[in-house]
Write an enzyme that holds these catalytic residues in place. Structure first.
Site, PDB file in Angstrom:
ATOM      1  N   HIS A 283      58.391 -18.605 -37.931  1.00 40.93           N
ATOM      2  CA  HIS A 283      59.228 -17.544 -38.509  1.00 40.93           C
ATOM      3  C   HIS A 283      60.687 -17.964 -38.559  1.00 40.93           C
ATOM      4  O   HIS A 283      61.148 -18.804 -37.787  1.00 40.93           O
ATOM      5  CB  HIS A 283      59.094 -16.238 -37.704  1.00 40.93           C
ATOM      6  CG  HIS A 283      59.851 -16.227 -36.405  1.00 40.93           C
ATOM      7  ND1 HIS A 283      61.208 -15.959 -36.327  1.00 40.93           N
ATOM      8  CD2 HIS A 283      59.444 -16.443 -35.122  1.00 40.93           C
ATOM      9  CE1 HIS A 283      61.608 -16.006 -35.056  1.00 40.93           C
ATOM     10  NE2 HIS A 283      60.555 -16.304 -34.305  1.00 40.93           N
ATOM     11  N   CYS A 284      61.408 -17.378 -39.504  1.00 40.73           N
ATOM     12  CA  CYS A 284      62.865 -17.426 -39.514  1.00 40.73           C
ATOM     13  C   CYS A 284      63.306 -15.967 -39.487  1.00 40.73           C
ATOM     14  O   CYS A 284      62.738 -15.186 -38.723  1.00 40.73           O
ATOM     15  CB  CYS A 284      63.392 -18.202 -40.721  1.00 40.73           C
ATOM     16  SG  CYS A 284      62.630 -17.776 -42.298  1.00 40.73           S
ATOM     17  N   LYS A 285      64.258 -15.568 -40.298  1.00 43.17           N
ATOM     18  CA  LYS A 285      64.634 -14.155 -40.296  1.00 43.17           C
ATOM     19  C   LYS A 285      63.632 -13.325 -41.097  1.00 43.17           C
ATOM     20  O   LYS A 285      63.053 -12.364 -40.597  1.00 43.17           O
ATOM     21  CB  LYS A 285      66.049 -13.969 -40.842  1.00 43.17           C
ATOM     22  CG  LYS A 285      66.505 -12.513 -40.835  1.00 43.17           C
ATOM     23  CD  LYS A 285      67.983 -12.366 -41.174  1.00 43.17           C
ATOM     24  CE  LYS A 285      68.841 -12.701 -39.962  1.00 43.17           C
ATOM     25  NZ  LYS A 285      70.280 -12.403 -40.220  1.00 43.17           N
ATOM     26  N   THR A 291      61.019 -20.956 -43.226  1.00 36.08           N
ATOM     27  CA  THR A 291      59.617 -21.003 -42.795  1.00 36.08           C
ATOM     28  C   THR A 291      58.757 -21.738 -43.818  1.00 36.08           C
ATOM     29  O   THR A 291      57.988 -22.643 -43.477  1.00 36.08           O
ATOM     30  CB  THR A 291      59.091 -19.572 -42.596  1.00 36.08           C
ATOM     31  OG1 THR A 291      59.843 -18.940 -41.555  1.00 36.08           O
ATOM     32  CG2 THR A 291      57.620 -19.568 -42.230  1.00 36.08           C
TER      33      THR A 291
END
Length: 447
Positions: A283-285, A291
């Protein structure tokens, strides 16, 4: 096999209707007026049924659930007893974006169920020089990288070849449940190997109408699906101990929202994934740009898919993945990742020796300066370490993407789900009507 309203279909006017034969009973059509019904023809359209939910100027390709729904619809119509003597015509209208998505679905059906090669499916669809606009990314502003229908068909074919795609075991309900923001906002990119999901927060809450999930939201699902490793690419919005205390491995590989990773980050990501015992959740934001970029690197290395094919596949699984300069980055990395993958597989086969390693290192050093599509690989100097502060001030690409997804899904829920007040009103009215019938009208009818 194919037909057009023009005598010379290879020079057709853009506003002329086009009919393309897919099988002896199935046809695809681009029509500029509503077709007239006939006893021996069944027309249908999915233009307003299977619709892409855009982030910005992106409009496709449609996601995996929609491909599945479409294929089921076609198979059902072809097997229907009431339509056995009818031609089945899937038609689309004048909207070029709808045309591209409709052609995408037809092409996927040809590849998945009719066994056509990507090239054969594409040739059938472009009869009469039929133009289809290519798909773009979900970034804001202008676009200088596109994926075509042919890229998508190659992606689907290779996904079937490598076991990423199997509609015999595809779980439609699970896909559509967990892709929603309120249910976790996650998608499998490679079954049993990679999940892309929205970044968790320190606590679960509803913020400005958007569902923020804590690590605990995901823990049981991850355990049930043999996820052993979590990789975080954005700033720290939760304590990693909440995953590690639950038995997961957790790794931080920060780089700025909307940017591309350094070679060191790519190498570390690949090392972690190659040594993970189970599936990996990344995950990223928003679980889109960063991602998708790193998962794409793994796919290119281990499955030798082109950058365009890889981008097409990850977007079919999770719309919006890989944004802006990340697309060109993957094109630049394609050759070196393929070489790394070749060596990795060679090593697994027990063919490694000192000469192999030396030769491979020499190859990679040469690849560093290779120019692909006129773009030189300039990632020779490591940028400054990424700071969490980069994402604290201002609204990032991830923030905008999450907000858009939340708003569009809220609108869908407003349409599909009645409000509690409406349900209560309906229930009370039903009770009153039943009371009147039982207490007044029924006795009169009986006596």
């Amino acid at each position: 096999m194919r037909s057009s309203t023009l005598q010379d279909p290879r020079r057709r006017d853009p506003q002329d209707d086009v009919y393309v034969d897919i099988t002896d009973r199935l046809r695809f059509a681009i029509l500029y007026s509503r077709p007239k019904s006939a006893s021996n023809v069944h027309y249908f359209s999915i233009d307003n049924e299977l619709e892409y939910e855009n982030f910005s100027e992106d409009f496709g390709p449609l996601n995996l659930a929609m491909v599945y729904r479409y294929c089921c619809k076609i198979n059902k119509k072809l097997k229907s007893i009431t339509m056995l003597r009818k031609k089945i015509v899937h038609f689309t209208g004048s909207d070029q974006r709808k045309q591209a998505n409709a052609a995408f679905l037809v092409g996927c059906y040809m590849v998945i169920y009719l066994g056509r090669t990507p090239e054969a499916a594409y040739r059938i669809l472009i009869f009469g020089d039929t133009p289809y606009i290519p798909f773009r990314d979900a970034a804001y502003g202008s676009c200088n990288f596109y994926i075509t229908l042919l890229d998508c068909f190659h992606a689907v074919k290779k996904a079937m070849q490598y076991g990423f795609l199997n509609f015999n075991s595809f779980n439609l309900d699970e896909y559509e449940h967990y892709e929603k923001a309120e249910n976790g906002d996650l998608n499998w990119i490679i079954p049993d190997r990679f999940i892309a999901f929205c970044g968790p927060h320190s606590r679960a809450r509803l913020e400005s109408g958007y569902h923020q999930h804590s690590p605990e939201t995901y823990i049981q699902y991850f355990k049930n699906h043999n996820v052993t490793t979590i990789i975080r690419l954005n700033k720290r919005m939760y304590d990693a101990k909440r995953f590690t205390d639950a038995g997961f491995d957790h790794h931080d590989l920060f780089f700025a929202d909307g940017s591309t990773p350094t070679d060191a980050i790519v190498k570390r990501f690949l090392d972690i994934c190659e040594n993970a015992e189970g599936a990996i959740a990344v995950h990223c934001k928003a679980g889109l740009g960063r991602t998708g970029t790193l998962i794409a690197c793994y796919i290119m290395k281990h499955y030798r898919m082109t950058a365009a094919e890889t981008i097409a596949w990850v977007r079919i699984c999770r719309p919006g993945l890989v944004i802006g300069p990340q697309q060109q980055f993957l094109v630049m990395k394609q050759t070196s990742l393929w070489l790394e993958g070749d060596y990795f597989r060679q090593r697994l086969k027990g063919q490694e020796n000192g000469q192999h390693r030396a030769a491979f290192s020499k190859l990679l050093s040469g690849v560093d300066d290779i120019s692909i599509n006129g773009v030189e690989n300039q990632d020779q100097q490591e940028p400054k370490p990424y700071s969490d502060d980069d994402e604290i001030n201002g609204v990032t690409q991830g923030d905008r993407s999450r907000a858009l997804k939340r708003r569009r899904q809220s609108k869908t829920n407003d349409i599909l789900l009645p409000s509690p007040l409406a349900v209560l009103t309906f229930t009370l009215c039903s009770v009153v009507i039943w009371w009147i019938v039982c207490d007044y009208i029924l006795p009169i009818l009986l006596f």
